[in-house]
Design an enzyme around this catalytic site. Sequence first.
Site, PDB file in Angstrom:
ATOM      1  N   ASP A 349     -12.605 -42.128  25.927  1.00  0.00           N
ATOM      2  CA  ASP A 349     -12.174 -41.083  25.012  1.00  0.00           C
ATOM      3  C   ASP A 349     -12.706 -41.373  23.603  1.00  0.00           C
ATOM      4  O   ASP A 349     -12.840 -42.527  23.201  1.00  0.00           O
ATOM      5  CB  ASP A 349     -10.639 -41.045  25.001  1.00  0.00           C
ATOM      6  CG  ASP A 349     -10.084 -39.920  24.162  1.00  0.00           C
ATOM      7  OD1 ASP A 349     -10.462 -38.767  24.391  1.00  0.00           O
ATOM      8  OD2 ASP A 349      -9.258 -40.211  23.270  1.00  0.00           O
ATOM      9  N   GLU A 377     -17.163 -39.878  25.680  1.00  0.00           N
ATOM     10  CA  GLU A 377     -16.987 -38.547  25.095  1.00  0.00           C
ATOM     11  C   GLU A 377     -17.763 -38.490  23.786  1.00  0.00           C
ATOM     12  O   GLU A 377     -17.377 -39.091  22.783  1.00  0.00           O
ATOM     13  CB  GLU A 377     -15.504 -38.260  24.826  1.00  0.00           C
ATOM     14  CG  GLU A 377     -15.280 -36.897  24.198  1.00  0.00           C
ATOM     15  CD  GLU A 377     -13.872 -36.710  23.655  1.00  0.00           C
ATOM     16  OE1 GLU A 377     -13.508 -35.551  23.372  1.00  0.00           O
ATOM     17  OE2 GLU A 377     -13.138 -37.712  23.499  1.00  0.00           O
ATOM     18  N   ARG A 500      -4.585 -25.338  29.573  1.00  0.00           N
ATOM     19  CA  ARG A 500      -3.989 -26.370  30.423  1.00  0.00           C
ATOM     20  C   ARG A 500      -2.882 -25.798  31.302  1.00  0.00           C
ATOM     21  O   ARG A 500      -1.840 -26.414  31.518  1.00  0.00           O
ATOM     22  CB  ARG A 500      -3.447 -27.523  29.556  1.00  0.00           C
ATOM     23  CG  ARG A 500      -4.512 -28.138  28.659  1.00  0.00           C
ATOM     24  CD  ARG A 500      -3.978 -29.187  27.707  1.00  0.00           C
ATOM     25  NE  ARG A 500      -5.043 -29.694  26.838  1.00  0.00           N
ATOM     26  CZ  ARG A 500      -4.879 -30.660  25.932  1.00  0.00           C
ATOM     27  NH1 ARG A 500      -3.684 -31.209  25.761  1.00  0.00           N
ATOM     28  NH2 ARG A 500      -5.895 -31.060  25.189  1.00  0.00           N
TER      29      ARG A 500
END
Length: 602
Positions: A349, A377, A500
């Site tokens: 991340d 990322e 989401r």
Amino acid sequence: MAEVVLFDSWNELYKRPFGAVNASATIDFRIDVALPYVSKVELKIHKDGMEEQSFEMSHSQSNAYQVSFQPYAATGLYFYYFKIEQNFDTQTRTTYYFNNPDLYGGKGFFTENYDDIRTYQLTCFEYADKAPEWYQDAVFYHIFVDRFFNADDHVRAPKPDSFIYAKSEDTPYYIKNANGEIVRWEFFGGNLDGITQKLTYLKELGISGLYLSPIFEAKSNHKYDTSDYKKIDPMFGDESILADLIRKAGEMGMRVILDGVFNHVGEDSVYFNKYGNFESVGAYQSVTSPYYSWFTFHQFPNQYDAWWGVSNLPVVNKQNAAFQRLIYGEPDSVIDYWTSQGIAGWRLDVADELPDDFIGGIRETLMKYPDRVLIGEVWEDASNKIAYDKRRHYLEGGMLQGVMNYPFRQMIIDLLNGSLTAKQTAQKMMALKENYPVEALQANLNNIGTHDTPRIFTVLSESKAKLRLAIYILMNLPGVPCVYYGDESGLTGGADPDNRKFYPWGREDAEISEFFHEAIMLRNRNEALRRGQYHPFSLGKLFGIIRYIDEANWHIFVMNPTGQEQQVDSKTIYPERDDWLPLLESAAIHECVIAPYGFFFA
């Protein structure tokens, strides 16, 4: 009409070899200069952060000037252009050949004005850092665990001060305070057992890799606020349930990679312990805490470095030796602990926030385990990324094998929504092809949607025709395609949290599901799409991709991103490549008319 000065970094007549090179390589440069009274032509080049060097080019034949160059300062980026001098009777004229203003590479421009300078990029890597074979062949599926499937009729181990959605059709919603901070998290109840139960579905879809959003204990539903790196959140399961998922996925030919969130932790964590919910003495509680030096306090205890100013995500000092030991530097480190249990790799991340040596340490530890992959990322061109005023070296060997390819995603969307022409798309894709080592381009995790972006169907104005094209482009590009859960069912949604939603089991859009299934099957059955050389091009308003292994193993994809029927005209090919034309002719593509938002492949 011939150009009086010409260089083309995409054409091996002018720069050989193409693209990124090994540090031990010799690069042959040529520039054609059809000017009178030329006294000197120079390659002007400098290593990133170093002084410029000059290499005089020899006049070899006709209008050609050539020089061979060897990287003089090992790996990293080099930036170059050409300087031309002409001696007339009464004066000397100095001119330049620069990269084009958009920095795409390829053909540049000839100018007398040095202030117009645009340098070409040469990426120089230490070694070809190839990703595992299984990974290069995979199609991944990105699962936001809380939103995929609940194996129970209830939510396991519910969090205090949270709420549970009444129905799977409910739209995600945050409860925030006056400062915009989330004060009550909400859960649908997806868990690891739920993923295990849906493995047959994923196998039938053609999936061979699972990328899970963070699974470690955390207060939120997204789990990017880690509470304990060595404990699975009880809402999701435990180590035995993860082991069962890994084993059963493996039996179906699927591997599992985890999301590593190592830039920051949660304020409600073993390490920070702002609310006293853990037995540890957290950094927030005392300056004598063993974790105090992990964080940067400006005024103890309430003012500290937090990720993007989000107070519940205190940033960890990655230079802290104790933190490094926890993540990768001791026998029972986080990387060791989970990788030894069968995890096939990690996605880091916010890799921009992690120092290169920290990423290198993770990779070194991961190398102890065969056939593992490490990706990061990164939202921009990762070959020349600058973060916190430092050039990053992710892809030069020994760090990341690939990155999440957000630039490809943006190109796909802009092409289909009319913000980019087919030619501009080919230019942008050629720029990435030139800047990235081949092995990195083949290892990028490509997406058209993630938990951080609006749903692709929504971005494309819920046009099924455009969505179908987006899926097929994704499966034709170099790298590893990754499907965001629910995109294949037709989920819509804007920015977080709308992107989401719970997977709509039993309410899928069958037509969209079939688009995904067909495109994934095409890739899985076609070796050229997984391993072939990659050549993006345009034909007028049409955009195309060639994937080529040899004369018996190649694939051509040409699509019409417009709302009007288009006749194929191979004379309009860009970049101009005579070696591609025989392939197009053998595919009989010149005889085709492609319908609005239609495509041709052979």
